[in-house]
Motif scaffolding. Sequence first.
Motif, PDB file in Angstrom:
ATOM      1  N   LEU A  85       2.160  39.332   7.056  1.00  0.00           N
ATOM      2  CA  LEU A  85       1.132  39.593   8.059  1.00  0.00           C
ATOM      3  C   LEU A  85      -0.245  39.125   7.592  1.00  0.00           C
ATOM      4  N   VAL A  86      -0.470  39.132   6.282  1.00  0.00           N
ATOM      5  CA  VAL A  86      -1.777  38.797   5.734  1.00  0.00           C
ATOM      6  C   VAL A  86      -1.831  37.350   5.276  1.00  0.00           C
ATOM      7  N   PHE A  87      -0.790  36.915   4.564  1.00  0.00           N
ATOM      8  CA  PHE A  87      -0.800  35.545   4.036  1.00  0.00           C
ATOM      9  C   PHE A  87       0.645  35.102   3.800  1.00  0.00           C
ATOM     10  N   GLU A  88       0.935  33.884   4.254  1.00  0.00           N
ATOM     11  CA  GLU A  88       2.266  33.305   4.070  1.00  0.00           C
ATOM     12  C   GLU A  88       2.210  32.244   2.984  1.00  0.00           C
ATOM     13  N   MET A  89       3.130  32.324   2.055  1.00  0.00           N
ATOM     14  CA  MET A  89       3.153  31.373   0.943  1.00  0.00           C
ATOM     15  C   MET A  89       3.759  30.030   1.352  1.00  0.00           C
ATOM     16  N   SER A  90       4.663  30.046   2.307  1.00  0.00           N
ATOM     17  CA  SER A  90       5.244  28.785   2.773  1.00  0.00           C
ATOM     18  C   SER A  90       4.320  28.146   3.799  1.00  0.00           C
ATOM     19  N   MET A  91       4.296  26.822   3.805  1.00  0.00           N
ATOM     20  CA  MET A  91       3.395  26.099   4.703  1.00  0.00           C
ATOM     21  C   MET A  91       3.854  26.252   6.143  1.00  0.00           C
ATOM     22  N   THR A  92       2.952  26.746   6.979  1.00  0.00           N
ATOM     23  CA  THR A  92       3.279  26.944   8.395  1.00  0.00           C
ATOM     24  C   THR A  92       3.029  25.659   9.176  1.00  0.00           C
ATOM     25  N   GLY A  93       3.340  25.705  10.481  1.00  0.00           N
ATOM     26  CA  GLY A  93       3.241  24.504  11.306  1.00  0.00           C
ATOM     27  C   GLY A  93       1.839  23.953  11.406  1.00  0.00           C
ATOM     28  N   TYR A  94       0.843  24.813  11.645  1.00  0.00           N
ATOM     29  CA  TYR A  94      -0.526  24.339  11.765  1.00  0.00           C
ATOM     30  C   TYR A  94      -1.023  23.768  10.433  1.00  0.00           C
ATOM     31  N   SER A  95      -0.704  24.434   9.336  1.00  0.00           N
ATOM     32  CA  SER A  95      -1.100  23.918   8.025  1.00  0.00           C
ATOM     33  C   SER A  95      -0.445  22.568   7.752  1.00  0.00           C
ATOM     34  N   TYR A  96       0.787  22.449   8.161  1.00  0.00           N
ATOM     35  CA  TYR A  96       1.497  21.174   7.981  1.00  0.00           C
ATOM     36  C   TYR A  96       0.834  20.079   8.812  1.00  0.00           C
TER      37      TYR A  96
END
Length: 804
Positions: free
Chosen positions: A335-346
């Motif tokens: 909920l706070v931070f995702e370690m895997s790269m998400t779609g927008y970050s990609y």
Amino acid sequence: MSLCSTLTQNYQHILALVFAVIEVNENPQILPNVTLGFHIYDSYLEAKWTYEATLKLTSTRNRFPPNYKCDIQDNLLAVIGGLRSETSYQIANVVSLYKIPQILYGFAPLMADRTQVHSFYQMFPNENIQYMGILQLFLFFKWTWIGFLADNSENGERLLQTILRDFSQHGICFAFTETYPDLGFEDNMEDTWEWMVEMYNKIMNSTANTVVFCGEADSMMNLRWLLHMPNIDNQIAKPKGKVWILTAQMDFMSLYYQNTWDVQDIHGAISLAIHSNEIPGFQQFLDGRNPTSVKEDGFIRHFWARAFGCVFSNSASDEEEICTGEERLEHLPGLVFEMSMTGYSYNIYNAVHAVAHALHAMYSSRLKNTAKMAEKRKFQNVQPWQLHRFLRGVSFNNSAGEQVSFDHNGILEAGFDVVNWVTFPNQSFVRAKVGQMDPRAPLDHALTVNGDSFEWHSWFNQVQPLSLCNAKCHAGYSKKLKEGEPFCCYDCIPCPEGKISEQEDMADCYKCSDDQYPNKDHDVCIPKSVTFLSYEEPLGMSSAVVALSFSFITSLVLGTFVRHHDSPIVRANNRSLTYTLLISLLLCFLSALLFIGQPDKATCLLRQTAFGIIFSTAVSSVLAKTMTVVLAFMATKPGSRMRKWVGKRLSIPIVLSCSFIHAGLCIIWLINSPPFPDINVHSVTEEVVLECNEASPIMFYCVLGYLGFLAIASFTVAFFARKLPDSFNEAKFITFSMLVFCSVWLSFVPSYLSTKGKYMVAVEIFSIITSSAGLLVCIFSPKYYIIIFKPKMNNKKMLKWRNC
């Protein structure tokens, strides 16, 4: 030169930008001796701040004279942003004037001015692929009763119109279609609260188990507010499990106070997310981020304090925790931070590399031109509009090995990932990839999913949920639309007689093939059995036995009469007619055997014609015998001239003429339309009947009608002659026999028409045997009784005595 991005509410987006710029600058194969820089601006989700930040891009740093720039080290070539379509639209209004390339990593806005469209490049895949993916997802799970909730933006209205038009063509209806306003809890708290209560009750009371939620990247905050309603107001509808279909624009964002809210409500949600992949080195890059080791990150301390719930001030109270800088990002919940790269970050990562590769291509082109023209030009003199040609043709493989390129409309050639949201009690979640949309495949076959990999809300007990207006119609039933309801709502009615439905939810029942018939449940076709009146079955066997028995009796009577042919009782009333009648009756009984057994061409030709000729001979013989009785009485009167007609002189012409007329009818029948063996698949539901087709019903009933005419004529004459004084007067017996005969054949017609299959043949056999037996018994049983049991009465003396 600088590369600009708007600030998002997700810190990972910023880190993806930083990581991509570092990766480009450290790669000697791309832009050697050139360093990329970037500026980050926050739009604060306000138009005025967005326009101000965008105008700053055209000005000298730290100054704000619009359209004036004197810093050669701060050369703007491209803009990456924004996250929301509205923000992207506002940026495009400014940068399109300067023809500055804008690379959108979020959802593309609607553009009225086509010149603005040509100024940006879309890292978000073609939205039509997403809509078709949602449709294919519904078809895959057979969900036809859907709820729809979208934001009230132009994009939400566009999606609603597209879905309503296209989805209904594929059999999908909507239980409700609603748009939600901008949930501002400061300005219109009362209206917002009223809408949320009404909307929550509508969703939870709806029979649709699947709900599409369409919105912008930050719309997840609105959805979480909506699902949090039962924790605030206990008077509203009880919560139920729903399958939430989230559009790719939405990212998992939460307000600070929402981080403590339970996320189990969205467990099992499905989204067509922006395709992403793990970038080598990004995980290690995140692991190395902390406030003490990264001094140049102006966002990390603010993020760190919010994420870990600590403070960096030495004057912290006892209730506050001091940030040590040793906290680990990987320990934060999703909920706070995702370690895997998400779609927008990609998308941001690929956008940086797209600009870098376009600059590299332009730089390489400049070097070639410089060599040809023998003229040096500085790279710093490159103008933003010059980058467009190279961005349109950019194509490269990123460090994850995936190709990045734009189509002719400037849209990234990529698909979507099908993501199943799996949540856990510790407020963490996993985006499980369970399928994908392939943009190169036909749209109706682009979706591939692993149906067994989905996690569902606990409400459904891990069973794939149904989302239907009503229960499916089982096999054996068909759908009947409910008046005034959407076409997905219907009643189930049983299939009518003779039809089946072998699948669920069939629009209509259908007939089986001619050689099959429906079972009692009307859900499968059963092969029909081939049948005909055979000697092996009881009905055929009993009919044959009865026919042969009466043939034997007739032969016995005929033999007895022949043996006593000189006796007065045999000679009375024309002995020749008696023999003719008995022989005809014998053949009548034997002709019944033609109707038993499998029909073939020969038996079909002989059945009706042989039976008809033989019966016409028998009936005409009866008519001749009756006429003989009448003429015999008239000949006894003094001076009568009828004596010469008594005997063979009248009987033979009657028999021959009547038989020839009938034979003529049969010949006409055989010449024009002869009977033939046929297969009847319609008369009996469960049987294929092998029968003889009369070919011409008119001729068939003409033959029967002629026999009926002869019988009525015989009955009429015999009836008026029944009281003539004669010891061996057969008129009264003929009257009764013809009464039986006529009764049998009059009842034959309705019986024949009301029966089907082999029983029609049985009715005709019964009529032949019964009518023939009636003639045999009624006419010859009295004489046979006298010959066998009362021989003393068989003499002339008794004849004369009875005449007295």
